[in-house]
Design a protein around this motif. Sequence first.
Motif, PDB file in Angstrom:
ATOM      1  N   ASN A 207       0.825  -1.204   0.000  1.00  0.00           N
ATOM      2  CA  ASN A 207       0.000   0.000   0.000  1.00  0.00           C
ATOM      3  C   ASN A 207       0.864   1.260   0.000  1.00  0.00           C
ATOM      4  N   ILE A 208       1.933   1.274   0.830  1.00  0.00           N
ATOM      5  CA  ILE A 208       2.805   2.450   0.891  1.00  0.00           C
ATOM      6  C   ILE A 208       3.625   2.596  -0.389  1.00  0.00           C
ATOM      7  N   LYS A 317     -11.156  -9.415   7.390  1.00  0.00           N
ATOM      8  CA  LYS A 317      -9.931  -8.622   7.257  1.00  0.00           C
ATOM      9  C   LYS A 317      -9.267  -8.870   5.904  1.00  0.00           C
ATOM     10  N   THR A 318      -9.197 -10.134   5.505  1.00  0.00           N
ATOM     11  CA  THR A 318      -8.568 -10.484   4.222  1.00  0.00           C
ATOM     12  C   THR A 318      -9.317  -9.841   3.058  1.00  0.00           C
ATOM     13  N   ILE A 319     -10.640  -9.868   3.108  1.00  0.00           N
ATOM     14  CA  ILE A 319     -11.443  -9.278   2.034  1.00  0.00           C
ATOM     15  C   ILE A 319     -11.220  -7.765   1.978  1.00  0.00           C
ATOM     16  N   ASP A 326      -6.535  -3.830  -4.466  1.00  0.00           N
ATOM     17  CA  ASP A 326      -6.971  -3.914  -5.866  1.00  0.00           C
ATOM     18  C   ASP A 326      -7.333  -2.557  -6.458  1.00  0.00           C
ATOM     19  N   PHE A 327      -7.450  -1.518  -5.605  1.00  0.00           N
ATOM     20  CA  PHE A 327      -7.742  -0.184  -6.127  1.00  0.00           C
ATOM     21  C   PHE A 327      -6.588   0.298  -7.007  1.00  0.00           C
ATOM     22  N   GLU A 328      -6.909   1.142  -7.973  1.00  0.00           N
ATOM     23  CA  GLU A 328      -5.861   1.735  -8.822  1.00  0.00           C
ATOM     24  C   GLU A 328      -5.258   2.971  -8.177  1.00  0.00           C
ATOM     25  N   PHE A 329      -5.706   3.311  -6.985  1.00  0.00           N
ATOM     26  CA  PHE A 329      -5.255   4.518  -6.300  1.00  0.00           C
ATOM     27  C   PHE A 329      -4.889   4.163  -4.859  1.00  0.00           C
ATOM     28  N   LYS A 360     -16.339   0.890  -5.626  1.00  0.00           N
ATOM     29  CA  LYS A 360     -15.609  -0.370  -5.583  1.00  0.00           C
ATOM     30  C   LYS A 360     -15.730  -1.120  -4.261  1.00  0.00           C
ATOM     31  N   LEU A 361     -16.067  -0.427  -3.182  1.00  0.00           N
ATOM     32  CA  LEU A 361     -16.157  -1.102  -1.886  1.00  0.00           C
ATOM     33  C   LEU A 361     -17.439  -1.929  -1.791  1.00  0.00           C
TER      34      LEU A 361
END
Length: 394
Positions: A207-208, A317-319, A326-329, A360-361
Amino acid sequence: MTKIITASTDFAESRIVEIARYYGIDWIKRSSDNLSDALEKIPVMTKTDLARHAKHDRISRLQKAALFSETSGSTGEPLETPRGLIELDWNTKNLMKAFDRNVQPGRDRVAIIHPSIMSPFVEAACLALKELGIGYLRIFPIPNICSYDRIADILYRYEITTVMTTPTLLRKLLFEVDSGTKHSINSLPIQKALLTGEVVDDFEVHNIERMKPNLKVFPFVYGSSEIATVMIGGKDLFYEPLTNDFLFEIVESKETVKNQETSVGKLLVTWLRPSIFPILRYDTGDLIKFHHGKNASESRIQILGRDRSNSEKDKIKTIIEQTILDFEFPVFHFDAKINNELVKLNIVCRENDVQMLKAKLPLVIEGLPVEMKINDKLHPFMNFSITPKISRYK
């Protein structure tokens, strides 16, 4: 069952007897006890126990102290953790080993981003950098004194290559730089982030790194104000226990699935080096996974954190984490409160990405409805100066 990890059991046995006597436990004799039997006779210590013992012989410790320090107090009253010259020296040397793996004199300059008030870790880290000849600075946002614009400018002007901080504080810095400074995230010269204080797992790293694609993220060290630095992180997200200075116990639960390669359990730590306030069988509160090596020096440890196993909530948590990855941002922060009726999500992202994030969520995860707050101005992450750690799950 308890797994014991240390470099020399003979040395550990003699030190355990000495430290136990410091705490008034004088019925343990090396001649009649092996290490495992001796440890079983000694009560496990918590932070509350340390605070109670700290009241005894207090004046003597203060007279011997070279550094006055204490815990942050985020989980209760601050615990005094003064350091004498001897333990300050060996803790500094351990941090020198950790820095030496990641930075080089002349090439790297380090910014320590941390409030650092009464922190023995930050003091020892600065001493370690000084001994290694590596330039460093301390910095933290302070209203009306040190803005994020100034922090970004300092990182840029001094060509800071490395930051040592917590995951929460790094994401906060990147969010603020992205939101309202004259610099962009990509214009910052930092190339490496040495992270500590929170669990550094695959999710955190990925993520970072997508916030700043040329930034390499490493777990730095594992420890606390009470127990000092006890493990050094590696690029594979595993930690190397410092077995010459500490004894580690991994207390497996009855539910642990046992195999020959790993042990999972609660981590207890004992200091084996001299100190003015020794640590004996201290319960860190963390679960770890121990990967067995041929000997103690080849052992590797994975930090699992304070979350206790719950298969249903682990699925949620995994989901959540996979959805965010999976987000593009980038998502600069998220935390979730999960109970048997609802999943409450707090998420911080760029304003331009809010509508895409909402689309997307999922509205339901594992049969539980999802309640979302996005860029909530009242969330602690949105404060100007934030705490170094914000739990991912509650």
